[in-house]
Scaffold this motif. Structure first.
Motif, mmCIF file in Angstrom:
data_model
loop_
_atom_site.group_PDB
_atom_site.id
_atom_site.type_symbol
_atom_site.label_atom_id
_atom_site.label_comp_id
_atom_site.label_asym_id
_atom_site.label_seq_id
_atom_site.Cartn_x
_atom_site.Cartn_y
_atom_site.Cartn_z
ATOM 1 N N ILE A 514 -1.404 -18.357 8.603
ATOM 2 C CA ILE A 514 -2.252 -17.942 7.487
ATOM 3 C C ILE A 514 -2.120 -16.441 7.250
ATOM 4 N N LEU A 515 -2.019 -15.670 8.343
ATOM 5 C CA LEU A 515 -1.913 -14.216 8.229
ATOM 6 C C LEU A 515 -0.518 -13.764 7.805
ATOM 7 N N ALA A 543 -5.251 -11.096 14.301
ATOM 8 C CA ALA A 543 -4.758 -9.844 13.727
ATOM 9 C C ALA A 543 -4.653 -8.760 14.786
ATOM 10 N N GLU A 544 -5.606 -8.715 15.678
ATOM 11 C CA GLU A 544 -5.562 -7.722 16.760
ATOM 12 C C GLU A 544 -4.370 -7.975 17.668
ATOM 13 N N ARG A 545 -4.089 -9.249 17.939
ATOM 14 C CA ARG A 545 -2.922 -9.564 18.772
ATOM 15 C C ARG A 545 -1.630 -9.171 18.070
ATOM 16 N N MET A 546 -1.642 -9.270 16.732
ATOM 17 C CA MET A 546 -0.449 -8.916 15.961
ATOM 18 C C MET A 546 -0.356 -7.411 15.701
ATOM 19 N N GLY A 547 -1.427 -6.680 16.013
ATOM 20 C CA GLY A 547 -1.432 -5.242 15.800
ATOM 21 C C GLY A 547 -1.571 -4.839 14.351
ATOM 22 N N ILE A 548 -2.283 -5.643 13.565
ATOM 23 C CA ILE A 548 -2.464 -5.310 12.153
ATOM 24 C C ILE A 548 -3.946 -5.206 11.844
ATOM 25 N N ASP A 549 -4.273 -4.491 10.761
ATOM 26 C CA ASP A 549 -5.664 -4.309 10.347
ATOM 27 C C ASP A 549 -6.131 -5.546 9.575
#
Length: 650
Positions: A514-515, A543-549
């Motif tokens: 989805i992200l 999102a935090e695991r992916m390092g994105i805001d």
């Protein structure tokens, strides 16, 4: 030999004795057009959603809400009009960025759009429009399945069908229903002096009044009467006629020949018809003392006095309640109640308003306005009555005494407002089978907490997740300040996950898709719902695991602002190709024959108002909840543990 009325029974004793009798159940299938006033013999489960698609509520333009967020009269937003949709004629394409579709009331919402701008807030400019006012996601849109959902029980066995229930049956496509056959009532008159109306009246004769009066009374009480004729005061004639007819009817009424007269014919015939024969020989009441009641071959035979006043008095007191019980028609009661407005009720000045209200029986009647709009056929079915406001009235203030004109003769035994679940439907169906009247309104977990806080509900199904404490439901008791007003009862666990089309054609694996992906469109849930809270938490965690805001990531999620108000509405969107993925529970995915990717378990518990714990209906709900543990576990996606039905401590 005459039989004297010496062992008279009180009226209360006779009523109690009579009301214990049951009749053999018979069913018949009839058209809903002929079903008014009849009693359903089966639960009716909807096989369709109402509406079956996201439906436009007014004339205007279907848009993406996010394209209008900063629009006002000084800074209008210009959108290109790419087509037209009307009722029954959907738009075949998809609404993209800064695009709009002209829509009429009742039209299906186009793919890609999530809101409707009223026509009066726009200015047409060739092939474009200028939008003068922002709209929120879902504004002016009736969500798919928001009125009735597939799998929802829309009418229950034992329900007496009124125009409101018949309307709902029609709305879900039901053409015929199985109903209980009306109780069959055979009616005799006795007496050598009687003549039927219309016949020449000989000297010494009188017209038979009782048979006509009894026929009309039985019809009024919901029975199916049949006049069997006038019998002479002859022992053998009465005996032979009763033996011939008794098997054809649920009950037989005979007027006349019951008093202590020559030969006491009726008493002797009824005693012979047994066993057990005569069970009541005289009632301690006036008029109506010479009443004889017998049981033969499992049927009741009631000998009523011959005088018309006495005959109808006894019928009204002891026979009418039994016929109404068998026909499912309630006893006649007052059609109004006096209650107190539990919150402000707002009308519209300049017209006489008949405002549907929901009545909760507590220490007094609490009156709440029904929140469902006029576009939903279920509004009146969920209302108990209405409050009338005169032309110059505009507001009924909280605490004000109000007069409620009832649609029903009975206020619900229990009021349930909160989140919907198939498991809860199972429990409610059993409660109705046991004779309880339930008012159920499904508005989500937050709505359930609010209803308990207001005192509008006795019970709410809730599954609200708190990301800060990682707990379900308990933190929200503190948030709504109801720790002292309510008790949280352990329910069961449900599997939440991603709902996708059969075969998962987009190959969706989890939240990260989805992200990351731009080729899929999601259907989100409405703010405040337990499922939306859970999804936002899972998106943020991923999102935090992916390092994105997460705030930036949300802007790129196609369909994030598309909000459905139920698990069913999410499934409908995917079933109809409006969206590729959405979050919901496994039981609903299976109901729609869709694929399911599990991502989390949640607690679906029951919030009960403390003052309602003493209600018999609430006590019965908790008993059934514990008894049905194994049946709940049979539902795919639901798991009930041993502590089901027990209080959850903070």
């Amino acid at each position: 030999m005459r039989k004297v009325f010496r062992n008279l029974k009180s009226l209360e004793e006779v009523k109690d004795l009579i009301m214990r009798y049951e009749r053999a159940e018979r069913r018949e299938k009839i058209s809903i057009w002929d079903a008014f006033g009849r009693i359903l013999a089966e639960d009716i489960v909807s096989g369709v959603d109402v509406p079956g698609f996201d439906r436009v509520m007014l004339d205007g333009y279907a848009v993406r809400a996010e394209d209008t967020f900063w629009a006002d009269e000084d800074n209008p937003v210009e959108l290109k009009v790419i087509g037209v949709a009307s009722a029954g004629h959907p738009f075949p394409g998809e609404v993209g960025e800064r695009e709009a579709v002209e829509v009429a009331t009742g039209a299906p919402m186009p793919r890609g759009a999530n809101s409707v701008v009223k026509e009066e807030f726009t200015v047409r400019k060739g092939d474009s429009i200028l939008v003068m006012r922002a709209v929120a996601p879902g504004e002016n849109v009736q969500g798919a399945g928001s009125d009735v959902r597939v799998g929802e029980t829309v009418a229950y066995r034992g329900t007496r069908l009124s125009a409101r229930e018949i309307g709902i049956l029609a709305a879900v496509g039901i053409r015929e229903v199985e109903v209980l056959s009306k109780p069959r009532v055979g009616i005799f008159s006795t007496g050598d002096e009687l003549a039927q109306p219309g016949e020449p009246l000989e000297y010494g004769k009188i017209y038979d009044v009782n048979s006509s009066s009894l026929m009309a009374s039985v019809l009024e009480d919901g029975g199916e009467p049949k006049f069997l004729g006038i019998l002479p005061d002859d022992y053998e004639a009465i005996r032979d006629s009763l033996k011939r007819e008794i098997e054809k009817f649920d009950i037989i009424l005979i007027s006349g020949s019951t008093s202590v007269g020559a030969g006491d014919v009726m008493y002797r015939v009824l005693e012979e018809l047994g066993p057990p024969g005569v069970i009541v020989h005289g009632i301690a009441m006036h008029p109506g003392k010479p009443t004889v009641i017998a049981e033969a071959r499992g049927k009741l035979v009631i000998g009523l006095p011959g005088y018309p006043t006495s005959c109808l008095t006894v019928y009204r007191e002891i026979v009418s309640p039994l016929i109404r019980k068998w026909s499912g028609k309630p006893l006649e009661t007052g059609k109004e109640v006096i209650g107190r407005a539990a919150e402000r009720i707002i009308g519209e000045r300049g017209r006489r308003d008949l405002l549907p209200v929901h009545v909760v029986k507590d220490e007094e009647y609490l009156v709440f306005p029904v929140p469902t709009g006029s576009e939903a056929i279920s509004t009146l079915s969920r209302a108990d009555g209405y409050v009338e406001m005169e032309e110059l009235e505009e507001i009924i203030e909280e605490g004000e005494v109000v007069r409620v004109k009832l649609f029903t003769d009975r206020i619900a035994d229990i009021s349930m407002i909160g989140s919907h679940c198939i498991g809860l439907e199972l429990i409610m169906s059993e409660m109705r089978r046991r004779g309880y009247l339930i008012k159920s309104v499904f508005v989500g977990s937050s709505g359930g907490f609010k209803a308990i806080a207001r005192g509008e509900a006795d019970l709410a199904g809730v599954h609200a997740f708190d990301p800060e404490t990682m707990e379900y439901n308990l933190p929200f008791m503190r948030k709504f300040s109801i720790e002292d007003k309510a008790i949280l009862i352990r329910g069961y666990r449900r599997i939440q996950g991603l709902i996708v089309a059969r075969g998962n054609p987009k190959g969706i694996k989890g939240i990260r898709d989805i992200l990351e992906r731009r080729d899929i469109v999601m259907m989100n849930r409405n703010k405040g719902s337990g499922t939306r809270i859970l999804l936002d938490y899972l998106l943020k965690e991923e999102a935090e695991r992916m390092g994105i805001d997460i705030s930036e990531a949300i802007k790129n999620i196609r369909g994030y602002w598309n909000e459905a108000k139920s698990h069913n509405a999410v499934a409908i969107a995917i079933k109809n190709g409006i969206a590729d993925v959405g979050i919901g529970i496994k039981t609903v995915a299976r109901l729609y024959n869709l694929d399911f990717i599990p991502i989390a378990e949640e607690n679906y518990d029951f919030l009960i108002r403390r003052s309602s714990m003493r209600k018999g209906a609430v006590e019965e709900f908790l008993r059934i909840l514990r008894e049905f543990r194994s049946k709940l576990n049979e539902l795919d996606g639901i798991e009930a543990s041993d502590d089901i039905g027990l209080p959850i401590s903070p």
